[in-house]
Motif scaffolding. Structure first.
Motif, PDB file in Angstrom:
ATOM      1  N   GLY A 164      24.920  52.776  41.239  1.00 36.12           N
ATOM      2  CA  GLY A 164      24.189  51.530  40.997  1.00 36.12           C
ATOM      3  C   GLY A 164      24.014  51.239  39.525  1.00 36.12           C
ATOM      4  N   SER A 165      23.838  52.295  38.734  1.00 31.90           N
ATOM      5  CA  SER A 165      23.655  52.093  37.291  1.00 31.90           C
ATOM      6  C   SER A 165      24.941  51.597  36.634  1.00 31.90           C
ATOM      7  CB  SER A 165      23.192  53.400  36.631  1.00 31.90           C
ATOM      8  OG  SER A 165      24.237  54.355  36.609  1.00 31.90           O
ATOM      9  N   ILE A 166      26.075  52.028  37.168  1.00 29.33           N
ATOM     10  CA  ILE A 166      27.349  51.512  36.659  1.00 29.33           C
ATOM     11  C   ILE A 166      27.433  50.012  36.922  1.00 29.33           C
ATOM     12  CG2 ILE A 166      29.866  51.629  36.905  1.00 29.33           C
ATOM     13  CD1 ILE A 166      29.548  54.584  37.620  1.00 29.33           C
ATOM     14  N   ALA A 167      26.942  49.592  38.092  1.00 32.44           N
ATOM     15  CA  ALA A 167      26.901  48.160  38.403  1.00 32.44           C
ATOM     16  C   ALA A 167      25.964  47.425  37.441  1.00 32.44           C
ATOM     17  CB  ALA A 167      26.450  47.951  39.843  1.00 32.44           C
ATOM     18  N   SER A 168      24.794  48.022  37.173  1.00 33.29           N
ATOM     19  CA  SER A 168      23.836  47.394  36.263  1.00 33.29           C
ATOM     20  C   SER A 168      24.409  47.222  34.859  1.00 33.29           C
ATOM     21  CB  SER A 168      22.548  48.233  36.185  1.00 33.29           C
ATOM     22  OG  SER A 168      21.948  48.337  37.453  1.00 33.29           O
ATOM     23  N   PHE A 169      25.339  48.104  34.488  1.00 33.97           N
ATOM     24  CA  PHE A 169      25.976  48.020  33.176  1.00 33.97           C
ATOM     25  C   PHE A 169      27.149  47.044  33.175  1.00 33.97           C
ATOM     26  CE2 PHE A 169      29.587  49.930  30.683  1.00 33.97           C
ATOM     27  CZ  PHE A 169      29.218  49.369  29.462  1.00 33.97           C
ATOM     28  N   THR A 170      27.988  47.112  34.194  1.00 32.14           N
ATOM     29  CA  THR A 170      29.217  46.318  34.188  1.00 32.14           C
ATOM     30  C   THR A 170      29.015  44.870  34.626  1.00 32.14           C
ATOM     31  OG1 THR A 170      29.744  47.135  36.418  1.00 32.14           O
ATOM     32  CG2 THR A 170      30.699  48.324  34.549  1.00 32.14           C
ATOM     33  N   ILE A 171      28.138  44.637  35.609  1.00 35.47           N
ATOM     34  CA  ILE A 171      27.972  43.279  36.132  1.00 35.47           C
ATOM     35  C   ILE A 171      27.520  42.287  35.058  1.00 35.47           C
ATOM     36  CG2 ILE A 171      26.604  41.860  37.715  1.00 35.47           C
ATOM     37  CD1 ILE A 171      28.926  43.367  39.017  1.00 35.47           C
ATOM     38  N   PRO A 172      26.511  42.603  34.224  1.00 35.05           N
ATOM     39  CA  PRO A 172      26.146  41.649  33.168  1.00 35.05           C
ATOM     40  C   PRO A 172      27.284  41.374  32.187  1.00 35.05           C
ATOM     41  CG  PRO A 172      24.381  43.236  33.486  1.00 35.05           C
ATOM     42  CD  PRO A 172      25.566  43.735  34.264  1.00 35.05           C
ATOM     43  N   LEU A 173      28.124  42.370  31.948  1.00 36.08           N
ATOM     44  CA  LEU A 173      29.261  42.150  31.047  1.00 36.08           C
ATOM     45  C   LEU A 173      30.269  41.195  31.682  1.00 36.08           C
ATOM     46  CD1 LEU A 173      29.898  45.762  29.658  1.00 36.08           C
ATOM     47  CD2 LEU A 173      28.643  43.884  28.581  1.00 36.08           C
ATOM     48  N   PHE A 174      30.566  41.396  32.964  1.00 34.85           N
ATOM     49  CA  PHE A 174      31.495  40.514  33.669  1.00 34.85           C
ATOM     50  C   PHE A 174      30.945  39.085  33.721  1.00 34.85           C
ATOM     51  CE2 PHE A 174      32.882  44.413  36.314  1.00 34.85           C
ATOM     52  CZ  PHE A 174      33.793  44.779  35.336  1.00 34.85           C
ATOM     53  N   THR A 175      29.675  38.973  34.107  1.00 33.66           N
ATOM     54  CA  THR A 175      29.087  37.639  34.256  1.00 33.66           C
ATOM     55  C   THR A 175      28.864  36.969  32.914  1.00 33.66           C
ATOM     56  OG1 THR A 175      26.865  38.629  34.384  1.00 33.66           O
ATOM     57  CG2 THR A 175      27.995  38.185  36.461  1.00 33.66           C
ATOM     58  N   GLY A 176      28.628  37.770  31.874  1.00 32.49           N
ATOM     59  CA  GLY A 176      28.503  37.186  30.537  1.00 32.49           C
ATOM     60  C   GLY A 176      29.781  36.478  30.126  1.00 32.49           C
ATOM     61  N   MET A 177      30.924  37.052  30.501  1.00 32.45           N
ATOM     62  CA  MET A 177      32.212  36.427  30.184  1.00 32.45           C
ATOM     63  C   MET A 177      32.448  35.176  31.033  1.00 32.45           C
ATOM     64  SD  MET A 177      34.783  39.699  29.606  1.00 32.45           S
ATOM     65  CE  MET A 177      34.379  40.528  31.141  1.00 32.45           C
ATOM     66  N   MET A 178      31.775  35.101  32.196  1.00 33.51           N
ATOM     67  CA  MET A 178      31.943  33.941  33.081  1.00 33.51           C
ATOM     68  C   MET A 178      30.794  32.947  32.967  1.00 33.51           C
ATOM     69  SD  MET A 178      33.433  35.633  36.616  1.00 33.51           S
ATOM     70  CE  MET A 178      32.166  36.900  36.778  1.00 33.51           C
ATOM     71  N   SER A 179      29.907  33.143  31.979  1.00 31.14           N
ATOM     72  CA  SER A 179      28.673  32.357  31.902  1.00 31.14           C
ATOM     73  C   SER A 179      28.910  30.864  31.691  1.00 31.14           C
ATOM     74  CB  SER A 179      27.763  32.903  30.792  1.00 31.14           C
ATOM     75  OG  SER A 179      28.409  32.827  29.539  1.00 31.14           O
ATOM     76  N   THR A 180      30.101  30.482  31.253  1.00 31.73           N
ATOM     77  CA  THR A 180      30.400  29.053  31.069  1.00 31.73           C
ATOM     78  C   THR A 180      30.668  28.366  32.405  1.00 31.73           C
ATOM     79  OG1 THR A 180      32.725  29.609  30.670  1.00 31.73           O
ATOM     80  CG2 THR A 180      31.300  29.356  28.729  1.00 31.73           C
ATOM     81  N   ASN A 181      30.901  29.135  33.451  1.00 29.50           N
ATOM     82  CA  ASN A 181      31.153  28.568  34.779  1.00 29.50           C
ATOM     83  C   ASN A 181      30.379  29.373  35.810  1.00 29.50           C
ATOM     84  OD1 ASN A 181      32.166  27.644  37.259  1.00 29.50           O
ATOM     85  ND2 ASN A 181      34.194  27.243  36.397  1.00 29.50           N
ATOM     86  N   LEU A 182      29.161  28.916  36.122  1.00 33.72           N
ATOM     87  CA  LEU A 182      28.291  29.666  37.018  1.00 33.72           C
ATOM     88  C   LEU A 182      28.821  29.704  38.445  1.00 33.72           C
ATOM     89  CD1 LEU A 182      24.771  28.561  35.742  1.00 33.72           C
ATOM     90  CD2 LEU A 182      25.901  30.746  35.395  1.00 33.72           C
TER      91      LEU A 182
END
Length: 415
Positions: free
Chosen positions: A352-370
């Motif tokens: 779960g902690s790996i998800a907590s680390f990776t998911i914000p990075l992935f979504t940060g790159m997609m933040s221009t298209n929610l």
């Protein structure tokens, strides 16, 4: 309520009320913190990802150590480091310093998990699933209260930092209580008692009691689900308000309220699950059903992004994805691997902690298209349904004999 560990259990649950706030406090105060740190929303997302790094660094080790040295030291350490996080974020004026305190928050969460989940299973050996799911109720209560409180602060033009100060005060009181009066059972006391009872009945030694699960197959399935379940609701909790504002064209107050609807859903799920568990519904029976519901709810929000659909489905997603399904999965995992609860807690929540680390990075790159962020979550939820279905099949295959034996004994007793 007659359980001698109840005051300590309440204190443990209050730590998770604060943790519920801690999970979303950066996202809810994103505008203020971005200005304070001289960055933007993507920069705040990077700081949010640091919580996952902190969890990843210490979770597995702390779980093993809690089996060896007991639960109390790790609960106290977790509350103390969480206190440092809330104070540190208020005092930080750069993204680098904030990132460091984010790592500390992740470590705090790991310390709490490695001490609290095993402790509750040992305090309430006849209600392990329920005692762990109640943790989610307190997390949800914190996530319900914070958006409302932040909206009040914004509307009243009051300093945003009060949402941090209140958490500091609660943690300080909790630490004092835990040090002075906290009572914990011996580590793995419930497993040892069960093994001793089995040895007495079957004239076997405790050492001969084996884990029914296969570490390479079942263990990998639970690790995958640890990542998937955390990713599913973590993504929603961080981006739900922004999705409502940008995609569903909702106002600031109503879009923030989506997180509260989501939290109410998770609270309702806790009580529903607890009530069904009292009627002998097993934890395994919830897993695939809840993941299927969360997949459908997320898909409807993506296909029909209106204010009404988002409001209703926020409740449904909270119910199905954040209402304790991760805690139920951990309880099921403890059935597959009954010895070393601290260790399996560490393994499960490391994923779960790996998800907590990776998911914000992935979504940060997609933040221009929610919309793409939401589609990403739909895919994750679909994978979760597949994994939980396999876990369910494995469970009934492994425990079919013991379940049938229990039913036969119950029928004989009734006769």
């Amino acid at each position: 309520m007659k359980n001698k560990y109840m005051p300590t259990a309440i204190s443990l649950y209050m730590n998770y009320f604060v943790h519920g706030i801690g999970v979303i406090v950066l996202a809810q105060n994103m505008t203020f913190l971005a200005k304070q740190w001289g960055t933007n929303a993507a920069g705040v997302s990077v700081v949010i990802s640091s919580l996952g790094i902190g969890r990843l660094i210490v979770l597995l080790v702390s779980g093993m150590l809690s089996d060896k040295f007991g639960r109390k030291p790790f609960v106290v350490l977790g509350a103390t480091t969480y206190l440092l996080f809330f104070a540190g974020i208020l005092l930080s004026h750069s993204i680098v310093v904030a990132y460091i305190f984010g790592i500390i928050a992740g470590m705090a969460n790991s310390f709490l998990d490695s001490g609290t989940y095993p402790a509750l299973m040992e305090m309430f050996p006849n209600a392990k699933g329920t005692s762990n799911v109640i943790i989610k109720a307190f997390i949800s209560a914190g996530q319900f209260a914070l958006p409302l409180f932040v909206s009040f602060l914004v509307a009243s033009n009051i300093w945003y930092g009060w949402s941090f100060v209140i958490c500091i005060a609660i943690l300080l009181l909790n630490i004092i209580f835990m040090v002075i009066a906290g009572r914990f059972p011996a580590p793995n006391a419930d497993a040892k008692a069960a093994a001793a009872a089995k040895a007495k009945e079957e004239e076997e030694s405790v050492a001969d009691v084996k884990s029914p699960g296969n570490i390479w197959f079942d263990g990998v399935l639970f690790i995958l689900y640890g990542y998937i379940s955390q990713a599913t609701f973590y993504l929603v909790s961080q981006w739900l308000s922004q999705y409502g504002a940008s995609i569903a064209n909702m106002g600031d107050t109503s879009s923030r309220a989506l997180v509260s609807y989501y939290s109410v859903g998770s609270l309702v799920c806790v009580f529903v699950t607890a009530a069904l568990a009292k009627k002998a519904v097993k934890e395994i029976q919830f897993l695939s059903i809840y993941t299927a519901i969360s997949f459908i709810a997320l898909l409807l929000m993506y296909l029909f992004p209106t204010a009404m659909v988002c409001s209703i489905m926020s409740f449904v997603v909270g119910f199905s994805a954040a209402g304790g399904v991760m805690q139920l999965a951990l309880t099921v995992m403890s059935s597959f691997f009954p010895k070393g609860k601290g260790t399996i807690t560490g393994i499960f929540y490391t994923a779960g902690s790996i998800a907590s680390f990776t998911i914000p990075l992935f979504t940060g790159m997609m933040s221009t298209n929610l919309a793409n962020i939401w589609l990403f979550d739909i895919i994750i939820a679909a994978l979760g349904f597949i994994v939980t279905t396999i876990i369910t099949v494995r469970y009934y295959h492994l425990f079919k004999h013991s379940d049938s034996k229990t039913n036969e004994e119950a029928q004989e007793g009734a006769a």
